[in-house]
Design a protein around this motif. Structure first.
Motif, PDB file in Angstrom:
ATOM      1  N   CYS A   1      49.768  65.518  23.115  1.00  0.00           N
ATOM      2  CA  CYS A   1      51.075  66.084  22.778  1.00  0.00           C
ATOM      3  C   CYS A   1      51.785  66.605  24.028  1.00  0.00           C
ATOM      4  O   CYS A   1      52.986  66.376  24.215  1.00  0.00           O
ATOM      5  CB  CYS A   1      50.918  67.234  21.784  1.00  0.00           C
ATOM      6  SG  CYS A   1      50.527  66.713  20.110  1.00  0.00           S
ATOM      7  N   THR A   2      51.038  67.290  24.878  1.00  0.00           N
ATOM      8  CA  THR A   2      51.617  67.842  26.100  1.00  0.00           C
ATOM      9  C   THR A   2      52.179  66.736  26.983  1.00  0.00           C
ATOM     10  O   THR A   2      53.291  66.845  27.528  1.00  0.00           O
ATOM     11  CB  THR A   2      50.558  68.649  26.876  1.00  0.00           C
ATOM     12  OG1 THR A   2      50.141  69.762  26.076  1.00  0.00           O
ATOM     13  CG2 THR A   2      51.116  69.166  28.202  1.00  0.00           C
TER      14      THR A   2
ATOM     15  N   ILE B   1      59.538  65.986  16.810  1.00  0.00           N
ATOM     16  CA  ILE B   1      58.502  66.855  16.245  1.00  0.00           C
ATOM     17  C   ILE B   1      58.928  67.166  14.816  1.00  0.00           C
ATOM     18  O   ILE B   1      59.909  67.877  14.590  1.00  0.00           O
ATOM     19  CB  ILE B   1      58.326  68.166  17.032  1.00  0.00           C
ATOM     20  CG1 ILE B   1      58.075  67.909  18.512  1.00  0.00           C
ATOM     21  CG2 ILE B   1      57.162  68.979  16.430  1.00  0.00           C
ATOM     22  CD1 ILE B   1      57.936  69.169  19.349  1.00  0.00           C
ATOM     23  N   PHE B   2      58.217  66.608  13.850  1.00  0.00           N
ATOM     24  CA  PHE B   2      58.555  66.788  12.438  1.00  0.00           C
ATOM     25  C   PHE B   2      57.443  67.569  11.746  1.00  0.00           C
ATOM     26  O   PHE B   2      56.257  67.288  11.950  1.00  0.00           O
ATOM     27  CB  PHE B   2      58.739  65.443  11.737  1.00  0.00           C
ATOM     28  CG  PHE B   2      59.937  64.656  12.212  1.00  0.00           C
ATOM     29  CD1 PHE B   2      60.844  65.178  13.123  1.00  0.00           C
ATOM     30  CD2 PHE B   2      60.155  63.372  11.731  1.00  0.00           C
ATOM     31  CE1 PHE B   2      61.945  64.453  13.560  1.00  0.00           C
ATOM     32  CE2 PHE B   2      61.255  62.638  12.147  1.00  0.00           C
ATOM     33  CZ  PHE B   2      62.153  63.180  13.070  1.00  0.00           C
TER      34      PHE B   2
ATOM     35  N   HIS C   1      41.771  66.649  23.043  1.00  0.00           N
ATOM     36  CA  HIS C   1      42.445  65.372  23.300  1.00  0.00           C
ATOM     37  C   HIS C   1      43.797  65.305  22.598  1.00  0.00           C
ATOM     38  O   HIS C   1      44.782  64.825  23.171  1.00  0.00           O
ATOM     39  CB  HIS C   1      41.553  64.220  22.840  1.00  0.00           C
ATOM     40  CG  HIS C   1      42.223  62.883  22.889  1.00  0.00           C
ATOM     41  ND1 HIS C   1      42.534  62.244  24.080  1.00  0.00           N
ATOM     42  CD2 HIS C   1      42.680  62.066  21.883  1.00  0.00           C
ATOM     43  CE1 HIS C   1      43.127  61.102  23.816  1.00  0.00           C
ATOM     44  NE2 HIS C   1      43.234  60.968  22.496  1.00  0.00           N
ATOM     45  N   ILE C   2      43.856  65.812  21.357  1.00  0.00           N
ATOM     46  CA  ILE C   2      45.105  65.760  20.599  1.00  0.00           C
ATOM     47  C   ILE C   2      46.167  66.631  21.260  1.00  0.00           C
ATOM     48  O   ILE C   2      47.322  66.205  21.432  1.00  0.00           O
ATOM     49  CB  ILE C   2      44.867  66.211  19.143  1.00  0.00           C
ATOM     50  CG1 ILE C   2      44.009  65.177  18.398  1.00  0.00           C
ATOM     51  CG2 ILE C   2      46.193  66.412  18.411  1.00  0.00           C
ATOM     52  CD1 ILE C   2      43.612  65.606  16.999  1.00  0.00           C
ATOM     53  N   ILE C   3      45.799  67.840  21.640  1.00  0.00           N
ATOM     54  CA  ILE C   3      46.765  68.746  22.273  1.00  0.00           C
ATOM     55  C   ILE C   3      47.216  68.194  23.620  1.00  0.00           C
ATOM     56  O   ILE C   3      48.399  68.246  23.971  1.00  0.00           O
ATOM     57  CB  ILE C   3      46.152  70.152  22.446  1.00  0.00           C
ATOM     58  CG1 ILE C   3      45.841  70.772  21.069  1.00  0.00           C
ATOM     59  CG2 ILE C   3      47.103  71.069  23.215  1.00  0.00           C
ATOM     60  CD1 ILE C   3      47.059  70.945  20.178  1.00  0.00           C
ATOM     61  N   GLU C   4      46.291  67.642  24.386  1.00  0.00           N
ATOM     62  CA  GLU C   4      46.635  67.063  25.687  1.00  0.00           C
ATOM     63  C   GLU C   4      47.580  65.870  25.528  1.00  0.00           C
ATOM     64  O   GLU C   4      48.496  65.674  26.329  1.00  0.00           O
ATOM     65  CB  GLU C   4      45.364  66.643  26.424  1.00  0.00           C
ATOM     66  CG  GLU C   4      44.552  67.831  26.934  1.00  0.00           C
ATOM     67  CD  GLU C   4      43.137  67.456  27.335  1.00  0.00           C
ATOM     68  OE1 GLU C   4      42.765  66.279  27.145  1.00  0.00           O
ATOM     69  OE2 GLU C   4      42.409  68.340  27.821  1.00  0.00           O
TER      70      GLU C   4
ATOM     71  N   VAL D   1      51.321  61.070  17.351  1.00  0.00           N
ATOM     72  CA  VAL D   1      50.244  62.061  17.380  1.00  0.00           C
ATOM     73  C   VAL D   1      50.359  62.917  16.123  1.00  0.00           C
ATOM     74  O   VAL D   1      51.452  63.356  15.762  1.00  0.00           O
ATOM     75  CB  VAL D   1      50.321  62.966  18.630  1.00  0.00           C
ATOM     76  CG1 VAL D   1      49.133  63.928  18.657  1.00  0.00           C
ATOM     77  CG2 VAL D   1      50.368  62.149  19.904  1.00  0.00           C
ATOM     78  N   VAL D   2      49.229  63.151  15.457  1.00  0.00           N
ATOM     79  CA  VAL D   2      49.214  63.940  14.223  1.00  0.00           C
ATOM     80  C   VAL D   2      48.441  65.239  14.463  1.00  0.00           C
ATOM     81  O   VAL D   2      47.277  65.214  14.871  1.00  0.00           O
ATOM     82  CB  VAL D   2      48.559  63.165  13.067  1.00  0.00           C
ATOM     83  CG1 VAL D   2      48.624  63.990  11.774  1.00  0.00           C
ATOM     84  CG2 VAL D   2      49.217  61.810  12.876  1.00  0.00           C
TER      85      VAL D   2
END
Length: 282
Positions: A122-123, A181-182, A117-120, A223-224
């Motif tokens: 971000c995408t 993106i930090f 879910h997190i990667i999706e 998003v982290v």
């Protein structure tokens, strides 16, 4: 449950109560000794109640203290080696082995932290952005540079620089729909948090790559992406090296998922880029 209980405890450390943190620090520092203690003995040595020991175990994903001791016992021969720092007296063989242990453990831990879910999320965020603003300081800048070159290859407009003032200026410009993106291992670096505040004020979505999910940077992020956290200070800074490996894993995971999710758009572009580089520079 993590593949390594000590890593799991380190990762959870900032989320524990003060009393549970005291237990955690004792377990980390005396993992072999703890195996032979009763709940009452551990509570007495740390200066907490028996109930605190039980709560601590549940907080780090273990049913109770007996289970914690069993896991520690099984991991100690391998786990203690993971926690050891490289020493000036180590042979080349020992250095190779120790680096392999730490990097493998960091990658395994980070993989477990990366939910689909997190990667999706971000995408989706990156796909909606016309321009990426990428920032990191020190070793984090190496990761920022890698992000920039990867997404430039996909035709994304990317601004990457260590100049915080230039980043702030770029964030303020209104021409393009942006995403930040930090990267910050601790998530507490002042310049990075100042720029994150600017993102919040301007309504710019922000992806952060940190080791501490309770950090200031994480709290300011849309998003982290959390990677393994290895605490401790050593002369040769193997912890810093390991965090870079974990961050690179996250960047590559993010890049490949973004590429595959948009394969029809970017496949021909990458092929063309490769041909141009080969023709003119090789």
């Amino acid at each position: 449950m993590s593949n390594n209980l000590i890593f799991q405890i380190q990762f959870k450390l900032s989320t524990l109560s003060e009393a549970e943190q005291a237990v955690a620090q004792y377990v980390i520092a005396h993992s072999q000794e703890v195996i032979y203690l009763s709940t009452q003995e551990l509570a007495k040595r740390v200066g907490v109640s028996n109930a605190t020991i039980t709560r601590f175990c549940k907080s780090v994903g273990v049913k109770g203290f007996p289970d914690l001791k069993i896991i520690l016992s099984a991991e100690n021969s391998h786990g203690n080696q993971v926690q050891q720092e490289i020493k000036t007296t180590d042979s080349l063989k020992q250095i190779k082995h120790q680096l392999n242990l730490r990097m493998t453990a960091a990658l395994n831990e980070t993989e477990q932290l990366m939910s689909d879910h997190i990667i999706e999320s971000c995408t989706k965020l990156l796909k909606n952005a016309d321009e990426l603003i990428v920032y990191g300081v020190g070793s984090s800048n190496l990761i920022a540079q890698d992000i920039a070159q990867k997404f430039i290859r996909l035709g994304k407009s990317v601004l990457h620089t260590e100049d915080a003032h230039l980043i702030a200026t770029a964030l303020t410009a209104k021409q393009k729909k942006k995403a930040g993106i930090f990267i910050s291992n601790s998530g507490e670096r002042e310049e990075t948090n100042t720029l994150a505040t600017v993102c919040n004020e301007l309504g710019i979505p922000l992806i952060s790559i940190v080791s501490n999910p309770s950090s200031r940077l994480a709290s300011k992020s849309t998003v982290v992406l959390v990677h393994s956290q290895i605490e401790g200070i050593d002369i040769i800074r193997t912890a810093a090296i390991t965090s870079i490996i974990a961050q690179q894993y996250i960047v590559n995971l993010l890049y490949y998922h973004y590429f595959i999710d948009n394969y029809e758009i970017y496949a021909d572009m990458l092929h063309q880029t490769k041909q141009i580089i080969h023709h003119h520079f090789e």
